[in-house]
Design a protein around this motif. Structure first.
Motif, short mmCIF file in Angstrom:
data_model
loop_
_atom_site.label_atom_id
_atom_site.label_comp_id
_atom_site.label_asym_id
_atom_site.label_seq_id
_atom_site.Cartn_x
_atom_site.Cartn_y
_atom_site.Cartn_z
N PRO A 9 124.05 70.95 31.21
CA PRO A 9 124.22 70.88 32.29
C PRO A 9 122.55 69.83 31.95
O PRO A 9 123.33 69.25 33.12
N GLY A 10 122.63 69.50 31.96
CA GLY A 10 121.11 68.68 32.21
C GLY A 10 121.34 67.33 31.44
O GLY A 10 120.72 66.82 31.57
N ILE A 11 122.69 67.61 30.93
CA ILE A 11 123.02 65.54 30.41
C ILE A 11 122.40 64.34 31.59
O ILE A 11 122.77 64.51 33.14
N PRO A 12 121.83 63.58 31.54
CA PRO A 12 121.61 62.34 32.19
C PRO A 12 122.15 61.55 32.81
O PRO A 12 123.57 61.65 32.20
N HIS A 13 122.41 61.25 33.67
CA HIS A 13 123.71 60.83 34.76
C HIS A 13 124.37 59.56 33.98
O HIS A 13 125.30 59.12 33.76
N GLU A 14 123.12 58.51 33.49
CA GLU A 14 123.12 57.39 33.09
C GLU A 14 124.44 57.69 31.56
O GLU A 14 124.94 56.89 31.24
N ALA A 15 123.96 58.57 30.79
CA ALA A 15 124.89 58.81 29.35
C ALA A 15 126.34 59.55 30.41
O ALA A 15 127.28 59.10 28.73
N VAL A 16 126.85 59.63 31.11
CA VAL A 16 128.04 60.04 31.94
C VAL A 16 128.90 58.51 31.59
O VAL A 16 128.34 57.35 32.21
N PRO A 17 129.72 58.18 30.84
CA PRO A 17 130.68 57.42 30.77
C PRO A 17 131.41 56.71 31.86
O PRO A 17 131.41 57.84 33.59
N ASP A 18 131.29 55.50 32.57
CA ASP A 18 131.78 55.04 33.92
C ASP A 18 133.09 55.75 34.07
O ASP A 18 134.36 55.40 35.28
N THR A 19 133.93 56.01 32.92
CA THR A 19 135.61 56.07 32.76
C THR A 19 135.59 58.10 33.02
O THR A 19 136.89 58.17 32.66
N ALA A 20 134.30 58.42 33.16
CA ALA A 20 134.49 59.92 33.05
C ALA A 20 134.62 60.22 34.72
O ALA A 20 133.74 59.88 36.02
N GLU A 21 134.84 61.60 35.23
CA GLU A 21 134.57 62.10 36.18
C GLU A 21 133.70 63.45 35.94
O GLU A 21 133.78 64.34 34.69
N ALA A 22 132.39 63.71 36.40
CA ALA A 22 131.73 64.21 35.74
C ALA A 22 131.42 65.56 36.94
O ALA A 22 131.09 65.84 38.29
N GLU A 23 131.72 67.28 36.15
CA GLU A 23 131.79 67.69 36.86
C GLU A 23 131.03 68.66 36.48
O GLU A 23 130.69 69.27 35.30
N TRP A 24 129.95 69.59 37.32
CA TRP A 24 128.85 70.62 37.19
C TRP A 24 129.28 71.63 37.78
O TRP A 24 129.76 71.91 38.88
N ILE A 25 128.72 72.98 36.95
CA ILE A 25 129.88 74.43 37.44
C ILE A 25 128.77 75.24 37.23
O ILE A 25 127.93 75.59 36.12
#
Length: 388
Positions: free
Chosen positions: A206-222
């Motif tokens: 859950p601590g993944i940096p937002h800048e590490a999220v690929p542009d092709t992905a949807e990011a969901e925190w649960i």
């Protein structure tokens, strides 16, 4: 592996039933008695498995945990059943009928997917872990839907599956791994694997940096019950979308690209956003929902003049706003006859237990209160209040 096989024999099964729920304080006496009739190694294995099942009940529920098999790492690293079930439902709603579950661990996600009616290939390279996953699918009556394979996930052909789910190892010899490229396998490999399927879900810290999220992905925190459990990168859904999902429910807040809320004076109410909302950087969406602003530009506390209940934040009515001063707080609590104090902090170096000992050395009085140690427009402050 020998312990697992022995525990699945009729003698091992009977022994597991006998030691179920053994109090750790009585374990030595129980072991001494049972070793008169059973091999010492089998007794030790059964008692060890009983301890693991007791720990696992919090994640899997007492009924499933009492039938499953676990390893110490498996209990620690497996997905909570409620989270796995939610993700499996999302997969099903996407039309997924088959999933390659890579790095399956002891099979928690594979079980949830199978219970959603999805065919699963569960892969793990560790022989014991794969054997435990296979045993769990069999014990829960899901063997027809779950194929377990002992293999290196980087060598598995996933072409025949609707979706890929990857749960890379995020712990090493020195503890948690925070760099996604240090995961095993690394995030870059998992993203590449995701691109080979119609849909994919990658479980990340859950601590993944937002800048590490690929542009092709949807990011969901649960979060589940208010505790942030994980983040998931979805592929084949809504690229660029950010969401926070709260369980039970589920309730989902999606990002709308809002600017950071303005800092404003302390109002009558304070809102503490759920951890998943904060991790997803959706505090602005909560502030807009409750008609509020921030106490401080760097602190995720929202303040407002009106009470507007929201599932995405806990609301508190603020009765007092003080500069940080332990003596003043102690005097105020004595005056209010507060005997139970909840201490919350954000942006403060003070430890809650330390403050509680100083201001309530001998708790007395019928009242209760919550104190927030934080900053207001850059200045250390204490806000006293109660749940709204």
């Amino acid at each position: 592996m020998n312990d697992l096989n022995a525990l699945r024999t009729p003698e091992g099964t009977a022994l597991l039933d006998e030691v179920r729920g053994t109090d750790p304080a009585h374990e030595l006496a129980v072991a001494t008695r049972l070793r008169r009739e059973h091999p010492a190694e089998l007794v030790s294995a059964a008692l060890g498995q009983a301890r693991l099942r007791q720990r696992a009940a919090a994640k899997f529920g007492a009924e499933d945990a009492g039938r499953m098999f676990f390893t110490p790492n498996g209990v620690e690293q497996s997905t909570r059943a409620s989270v796995a079930a939610y993700r499996a439902r999302r997969m099903r709603e996407l039309g997924v009928t088959s999933v390659a579950d890579l790095c399956c661990g002891i099979g928690g996600d594979a079980i949830a997917l199978a219970r959603a009616g999805i065919r699963v290939l569960a892969v793990d390279r560790d022989p014991l872990t794969a054997a435990v996953a296979r045993a769990n699918a069999e014990e829960l009556g899901l063997a027809d839907l779950v194929e377990v394979r002992e293999a290196d996930v980087t060598e598995v052909d996933t072409a025949g599956y609707d979706a890929v789910f990857v749960d890379p190892a995020r712990r090493g010899g020195r503890g948690r791994i925070f760099d996604p490229e240090a995961y095993s396998p690394p995030l870059s490999w998992a993203v590449e694997a995701a691109g080979k399927a119609r849909h994919a879900a990658l479980k990340v810290a859950p601590g993944i940096p937002h800048e590490a999220v690929p542009d092709t992905a949807e990011a969901e925190w649960i979060s589940d019950g208010g505790d942030v459990k994980e983040a998931v990168l979805w592929f084949g859904t809504a690229p660029g979308l950010v969401r926070a999902t709260l369980l039970p429910g589920p309730r989902t807040l999606t990002g709308r690209g809002l600017a950071d809320p303005a800092v404003r004076p302390v109002g009558r109410f304070l809102y503490e956003p759920d951890g998943a909302v904060i991790r997803a950087h959706l505090v602005a969406e909560v502030a807009e929902e409750v008609g509020g602003g921030l106490l401080d530009a760097t602190i995720a506390y929202v303040t407002a003049d009106e009470l507007r209940p929201t599932p995405y934040a806990s609301a508190y009515e603020i009765t007092d706003h003080l500069p940080f001063n332990v003596k003043k707080l102690k005097a105020l609590l004595r005056e209010r006859q507060v005997g139970v104090l909840t201490v919350k902090k954000r942006g403060s170096a003070v430890e809650p237990e330390e403050l509680r000992r100083k201001v309530l050395p001998k708790p007395h009085g019928p009242g209760s209160a919550t104190v927030f140690l934080t900053r207001v427009a850059g200045a250390p402050a204490m806000l006293l209040g109660r749940p709204a």
